[in-house]
Write an enzyme that holds these catalytic residues in place. Sequence first.
Site, mmCIF file in Angstrom:
data_model
loop_
_atom_site.group_PDB
_atom_site.id
_atom_site.type_symbol
_atom_site.label_atom_id
_atom_site.label_comp_id
_atom_site.label_asym_id
_atom_site.label_seq_id
_atom_site.Cartn_x
_atom_site.Cartn_y
_atom_site.Cartn_z
ATOM 1 N N CYS C 109 0.880 -1.167 0.000
ATOM 2 C CA CYS C 109 0.000 0.000 0.000
ATOM 3 C C CYS C 109 0.919 1.218 0.000
ATOM 4 O O CYS C 109 1.468 1.567 1.045
ATOM 5 C CB CYS C 109 -0.923 0.023 1.221
ATOM 6 S SG CYS C 109 -1.955 1.513 1.292
ATOM 7 N N CYS C 112 -0.549 4.322 2.257
ATOM 8 C CA CYS C 112 -0.620 4.262 3.721
ATOM 9 C C CYS C 112 -0.167 2.889 4.221
ATOM 10 O O CYS C 112 1.043 2.647 4.256
ATOM 11 C CB CYS C 112 -1.989 4.688 4.254
ATOM 12 S SG CYS C 112 -3.426 3.909 3.516
ATOM 13 N N SER C 113 -1.063 1.999 4.598
ATOM 14 C CA SER C 113 -0.633 0.705 5.146
ATOM 15 C C SER C 113 -1.714 -0.352 5.014
ATOM 16 O O SER C 113 -1.746 -1.294 5.799
ATOM 17 C CB SER C 113 -0.254 0.858 6.616
ATOM 18 O OG SER C 113 -1.364 1.370 7.348
ATOM 19 N N CYS C 114 -2.614 -0.189 4.028
ATOM 20 C CA CYS C 114 -3.714 -1.133 3.868
ATOM 21 C C CYS C 114 -3.202 -2.557 3.765
ATOM 22 O O CYS C 114 -2.250 -2.832 3.023
ATOM 23 C CB CYS C 114 -4.543 -0.790 2.630
ATOM 24 S SG CYS C 114 -5.267 0.860 2.732
#
Lengths: 219, 219, 208
Positions: C109, C112-114
């Site tokens: 991702c 962000c950090s999905c």
Amino acid sequence: MNGAADMGGMHGFGPVVPEPNEPVFHAEWEGHSFALNMVTGVAKLWNLDAFRFKRESIPPPEYLSLSYYGLWTRTLELMMLEYGVATPEEVAAGHAIAPFKKAPHAVSAAECANMVRCGSPYNRSAPAPALFKVGDKVRARNMHPQHHTRLPRYARGHAGEVVRIVGCHVFPDSNASNLGEDPHWLYTVRFDGRELWGADSDPTVRVCIEAWEPYLEPL
Amino acid sequence: MNGAQDMGGVHGFGPVEPEPNEPVFHAGWEKRAFALTLAMAMPGQWNIDMSRFARENRDPGEYLSMSYYQIWFAALETMLKERDLVSDDETVAGHALREPKPVARILSPGAVAQVLYRGGPTERETNTTPAFKPGDHVRAKNINPRTHTRLPRYVRGHAGTIERVIGFHVFPDSNAQGAGENPQWLYTVCFDGRELWGADGDPTLTVSVDAWEPYLVPA
Amino acid sequence: MTHDHDHHHDHGSELSEMQLRTRALETILLEKGYIEPAAIDVLIETYEKKIGPRNGAQVVAKAWVDPQFRQWLFEDGTAAIGSLGFGGRSGNHLVALENTPSVHNMVVCTLCSCYPWAVLGLPPLWYKSAPYRSRTVADPRSVLADFGVSLPKDTEIRVWDSTAELRYLVVPLRPAGAEGWSEEKLAELVTRDSMIGTGLPKNPEDLA
């Protein structure tokens, strides 16, 4: 390289904050940082493109946390280490420990004054005729070199028009990696704001950049 | 927004450094920051798209120098303050100083498992038909909104192929601004590595993003 | 060139500052009646101890032994994975990615950090960090090198940037030498990194 220095089009940095009666240097050390970097140029310890490449290679979190002259000082440290001008121990100690092997001449005040007056021109004789002429439509290449380049990300892949032939200049992409000056034709290329930023952007904006021939392809 | 969070293709961050036997949380406060963020989504004062924007909407130098959960915490504080749930003087005091603003619901311990299992599905009903089908050639628009978007810079302007029609989903660009869910058709779009990164890119690389219809035009 | 990664290691004073600030906020929210402390504890315990990569390993092991499940998994990841009781937060829309001898999948991702919490738990720090987010979409082979993984030079690498609510789970190739193993034992070969695409499953002989 796609480093933190390539800021065109980024959001989140806040307003421009002009400082009334801003001094040339905000602290004495800044003046020294500035002067030291000028002197290293006169002494030809390294070339300016290599210096810029080193500066932009500073990891983004550090790059963005340093002040302008903080970056110059940090880059100077890194260059001195890389080019064998000083060892890590000497940088930590803050003075020379071993004698400098290559012993360049000490740069004099007269040489500095001369440099300020004459500068260091970057134009060179042309290896071949210019590919483009004023009015030509060109496209900036979609390139993402890890090495130094002066083609900002925001221009890559976009179509513009040659508005000036600047001349034949030292090519930074090569010079920064000490692969030779490799001069190429340099052009001023104008882009429509909406070409760069999209249909919703300000229709009255145009952006010009200087782009070397290897950055461009005919449209 | 073109903030520091839009990292695809940026150089200079160094190697990936996996930590052996990494704990889920590196400090007790991280656990609390994580859980408070999830629990405070329950009152429905914001949606996940607003949370993501609150995280990315900061000075790039700050974003890059804060740890992962520091960013989560800062965004939580910002959203609480924007909605008058908590005020500056209260965070300084470390205590509530005034009556709470009423909210619709809070998270009870017994409901946690069920709430987590329900999650936050984003698919919505529609009578419309998707503009694109698998195999179609599309181009990602060159948009540069200052507000939240999920179209990364590195794909903008580039041509790809529809891999899959995912469904009709909440559109973050609207939802993050409080302009409503405004669901749109969502697609997986595949791009050739060299289309994205230039002729020197890895020829074995394909990159896909999940893109809503407003991000795309036929190629 | 030096790389300064201190920004993701808390110094003592930074640590106590975050402790104080988090505690202050939690106190305020509690006093205002916006949170119940026991709910906070359940959330922490759930992700620290209950939901983790063992879920995904179970999915992969089943796909290795059960051809019908495998087909269902690739056609409708959400439903197939849901049938094993996994789903919900960051798992409402799941897609399984099939590694083959000629195709290797990686998930990132960049924005962000999905991450597929429902099957892998919370993401490791490296997944959320700038080096991974910046380099994987442009130069995945160099990222794999950071993990000590080297693929044949003509293997196709497909990188999936999780820009929407779809969450991706890589189904790695079943290692040779594990024929006839139970699902439970096969699951032990499935590492978290192999389900993200930055690693390969363990070799059967590496299991003591």
